[in-house]
Structures are given as structure tokens and as C-alpha cells.
Design a protein around this motif. Sequence first.
Motif, PDB file in Angstrom:
ATOM      1  N   UNK A   1      26.917 -17.655  50.042  1.00  0.00           N
ATOM      2  CA  UNK A   1      27.535 -18.972  49.993  1.00  0.00           C
ATOM      3  C   UNK A   1      26.632 -19.933  49.242  1.00  0.00           C
ATOM      4  N   UNK A   2      27.175 -20.597  48.225  1.00  0.00           N
ATOM      5  CA  UNK A   2      26.448 -21.625  47.481  1.00  0.00           C
ATOM      6  C   UNK A   2      27.202 -22.933  47.595  1.00  0.00           C
ATOM      7  N   UNK A   3      26.491 -23.990  48.008  1.00  0.00           N
ATOM      8  CA  UNK A   3      27.075 -25.317  48.113  1.00  0.00           C
ATOM      9  C   UNK A   3      26.629 -26.178  46.949  1.00  0.00           C
ATOM     10  N   UNK A   4      27.472 -27.141  46.577  1.00  0.00           N
ATOM     11  CA  UNK A   4      27.082 -28.058  45.516  1.00  0.00           C
ATOM     12  C   UNK A   4      26.311 -29.243  46.108  1.00  0.00           C
ATOM     13  N   UNK A   5      26.023 -30.239  45.299  1.00  0.00           N
ATOM     14  CA  UNK A   5      25.187 -31.347  45.739  1.00  0.00           C
ATOM     15  C   UNK A   5      25.849 -32.214  46.811  1.00  0.00           C
ATOM     16  N   UNK A   6      27.157 -32.059  47.000  1.00  0.00           N
ATOM     17  CA  UNK A   6      27.864 -32.788  48.056  1.00  0.00           C
ATOM     18  C   UNK A   6      28.209 -31.876  49.226  1.00  0.00           C
ATOM     19  N   UNK A   7      27.579 -30.689  49.250  1.00  0.00           N
ATOM     20  CA  UNK A   7      27.748 -29.692  50.315  1.00  0.00           C
ATOM     21  C   UNK A   7      29.150 -29.101  50.362  1.00  0.00           C
ATOM     22  N   UNK A   8      29.851 -29.125  49.238  1.00  0.00           N
ATOM     23  CA  UNK A   8      31.127 -28.434  49.132  1.00  0.00           C
ATOM     24  C   UNK A   8      30.879 -27.004  48.671  1.00  0.00           C
ATOM     25  N   UNK A   9      31.780 -26.057  49.006  1.00  0.00           N
ATOM     26  CA  UNK A   9      31.564 -24.660  48.631  1.00  0.00           C
ATOM     27  C   UNK A   9      31.765 -24.430  47.131  1.00  0.00           C
ATOM     28  N   UNK A  10      30.665 -24.370  46.407  1.00  0.00           N
ATOM     29  CA  UNK A  10      30.736 -24.104  44.977  1.00  0.00           C
ATOM     30  C   UNK A  10      31.177 -22.665  44.723  1.00  0.00           C
ATOM     31  N   UNK A  11      30.621 -21.745  45.523  1.00  0.00           N
ATOM     32  CA  UNK A  11      30.970 -20.320  45.384  1.00  0.00           C
ATOM     33  C   UNK A  11      30.771 -19.638  46.724  1.00  0.00           C
ATOM     34  N   UNK A  12      31.730 -18.826  47.116  1.00  0.00           N
ATOM     35  CA  UNK A  12      31.637 -18.053  48.349  1.00  0.00           C
ATOM     36  C   UNK A  12      32.088 -16.631  48.094  1.00  0.00           C
ATOM     37  N   UNK A  13      31.341 -15.671  48.625  1.00  0.00           N
ATOM     38  CA  UNK A  13      31.761 -14.277  48.588  1.00  0.00           C
ATOM     39  C   UNK A  13      31.483 -13.647  49.949  1.00  0.00           C
ATOM     40  N   UNK A  14      32.540 -13.115  50.576  1.00  0.00           N
ATOM     41  CA  UNK A  14      32.442 -12.424  51.855  1.00  0.00           C
ATOM     42  C   UNK A  14      32.897 -10.987  51.683  1.00  0.00           C
ATOM     43  N   UNK A  15      32.250 -10.078  52.415  1.00  0.00           N
ATOM     44  CA  UNK A  15      32.688  -8.688  52.469  1.00  0.00           C
ATOM     45  C   UNK A  15      32.667  -8.228  53.918  1.00  0.00           C
ATOM     46  N   UNK A  16      33.747  -7.583  54.343  1.00  0.00           N
ATOM     47  CA  UNK A  16      33.828  -7.030  55.694  1.00  0.00           C
ATOM     48  C   UNK A  16      35.043  -6.119  55.775  1.00  0.00           C
ATOM     49  N   UNK A  17      34.923  -5.042  56.534  1.00  0.00           N
ATOM     50  CA  UNK A  17      36.063  -4.181  56.815  1.00  0.00           C
ATOM     51  C   UNK A  17      36.783  -3.650  55.595  1.00  0.00           C
ATOM     52  N   UNK A  18      36.087  -3.473  54.490  1.00  0.00           N
ATOM     53  CA  UNK A  18      36.735  -2.999  53.280  1.00  0.00           C
ATOM     54  C   UNK A  18      37.429  -4.085  52.483  1.00  0.00           C
ATOM     55  N   UNK A  19      37.270  -5.349  52.875  1.00  0.00           N
ATOM     56  CA  UNK A  19      37.871  -6.462  52.159  1.00  0.00           C
ATOM     57  C   UNK A  19      36.800  -7.349  51.549  1.00  0.00           C
ATOM     58  N   UNK A  20      37.185  -8.046  50.507  1.00  0.00           N
ATOM     59  CA  UNK A  20      36.310  -9.005  49.845  1.00  0.00           C
ATOM     60  C   UNK A  20      37.086 -10.296  49.631  1.00  0.00           C
ATOM     61  N   UNK A  21      36.433 -11.423  49.918  1.00  0.00           N
ATOM     62  CA  UNK A  21      37.028 -12.737  49.661  1.00  0.00           C
ATOM     63  C   UNK A  21      36.077 -13.517  48.777  1.00  0.00           C
ATOM     64  N   UNK A  22      36.599 -14.035  47.684  1.00  0.00           N
ATOM     65  CA  UNK A  22      35.847 -14.929  46.811  1.00  0.00           C
ATOM     66  C   UNK A  22      36.576 -16.261  46.757  1.00  0.00           C
ATOM     67  N   UNK A  23      35.805 -17.340  46.845  1.00  0.00           N
ATOM     68  CA  UNK A  23      36.451 -18.632  46.840  1.00  0.00           C
ATOM     69  C   UNK A  23      35.518 -19.751  46.447  1.00  0.00           C
ATOM     70  N   UNK A  24      36.076 -20.969  46.393  1.00  0.00           N
ATOM     71  CA  UNK A  24      35.293 -22.146  46.056  1.00  0.00           C
ATOM     72  C   UNK A  24      36.155 -23.385  46.130  1.00  0.00           C
ATOM     73  N   UNK A  25      35.529 -24.519  45.867  1.00  0.00           N
ATOM     74  CA  UNK A  25      36.218 -25.803  45.920  1.00  0.00           C
ATOM     75  C   UNK A  25      36.974 -26.037  44.619  1.00  0.00           C
ATOM     76  N   UNK A  26      38.300 -26.081  44.698  1.00  0.00           N
ATOM     77  CA  UNK A  26      39.167 -26.359  43.554  1.00  0.00           C
ATOM     78  C   UNK A  26      40.327 -27.208  44.067  1.00  0.00           C
ATOM     79  N   UNK A  27      40.227 -28.539  43.931  1.00  0.00           N
ATOM     80  CA  UNK A  27      41.261 -29.437  44.445  1.00  0.00           C
ATOM     81  C   UNK A  27      41.590 -29.080  45.894  1.00  0.00           C
ATOM     82  N   UNK A  28      40.571 -29.064  46.719  1.00  0.00           N
ATOM     83  CA  UNK A  28      40.622 -28.484  48.049  1.00  0.00           C
ATOM     84  C   UNK A  28      39.786 -27.219  48.010  1.00  0.00           C
TER      85      UNK A  28
END
Length: 209
Positions: free
Chosen positions: A50-77
Motif C-alpha cells: 500500500x502506497x499513500x500520497x501526500x494527503x494519505x489517499x491510496x495512491x496504489x494498493x495491491x492485495x493477494x489472498x486465496x488465489x485472488x489479486x486486487x489492485x486499486x487506487x484513488x481515482x475520483x473516489x
Amino acid sequence: MPNGRYSLHDPHDRTPLGEERFSCAPGPAGWRYVSKTYAPDGAVLATVDLTLDSRSRPLRMELRAGGWQVRGGAVDGVAWVRTDPDDPTGASATEGHDRAHGFAGDSPAFLVATARMLRLTEGAAARVRLVAFHGAALAPRTFDQGWTLEGTEEHPTDVGALRVERYQVADLETGEQRLVHLAGDVLLAAPGIELEELQTPPNAWPTFD
């Protein structure tokens, strides 16, 4: 860069659930947290980056568990893509978007991230909308959470005073409440989570102009 270990247990009967080994540090973007979660038998259950930007919003997130992967970040929400990393066709991929403020999950990283994003003063409260990814399925759930900074205390240590913040955190859908204790960029304790090892003191939360 603090490196440490959390023990994880069922908050009701204290059944051991494993441990999370982590490192975190401020960086050019804001703050980064990486970890691996292990079952009691040593098997890897999950990873977090998990990487946060200077305002502590999620700039980049990557999770792995149970054979699944989630990638996400702050984009208009917040936006995310949930995939099976072993599916070369991407047929299992699903995309999501929500006008939420950030993400939540099993890792202590998300409690630190939410607290720092809110920047509450002592006695203040706020309501925040989050998208959570829990367990092995990493299926998204959007919910509202209430945070109150109940108080702060200074604890003497060998390297100086440690400022500890005590938050009351409530799931506004279920009514479940829990106490969360933070110092800098490290979670000290929360229901089901105990900090067992920390090689260096917590970092003071970075401030940006």
C-alpha cells in the motif's frame, strides 16, 4: 524504516490466527507499507503493498489472498480491479469504482491509513466511506465508518517520548465498535491485533505543504 510483527487472533476467544510481518516508511510519494501474513503453520495467507500520497489517499494498493489479486487506487473516489493472477485471459477480472474516501482490509495498514487521512484533533469525530477487502475471497464491500480521537498520551521510552493516540472506531452499518491505538505510522493494538516486535521506533507521520 520500522520492521515488525503483529500477532493475529480471534477477538472473541483469542484463537491464534497467525501473524503479519511488515515494514513501513515515508517516501517521495507519502508513505508505503508492505507485509506478508502467515497462518499458524507458516503458510503465506496474504500480501499487502500500500502506497499513500501526500494527503494519505491510496495512491496504489495491491492485495493477494486465496488465489485472488486486487489492485486499486484513488481515482475520483477509489477504483480497483479484482483478478485471478493465474488466469492469462483475464476472464475472471472484475472492475469496480466507488465515491469512497479509501480502502479497508484485514491488515493494520488500513487503520493507519484511515487515521492519517482524517487528521483528527483530540476530541474530534468524522465519518468516512470505505471499500473493504477481507479474507481469502477479497470481495469488495462498501461501508461507512465513524472515527473519534478520544485522547492522546505521552509514553516515555529510551529514545524519547512516544505519542500514542486512542481512537474509537465504529462500523456504522453493524454498530460494532473497537478501540485502536496508534503511534506515528504504527498500530500498537486493536481487537485481534497485537504488536509483538518492532525493530525501530515508529516514524512521525510525514507532513507536506
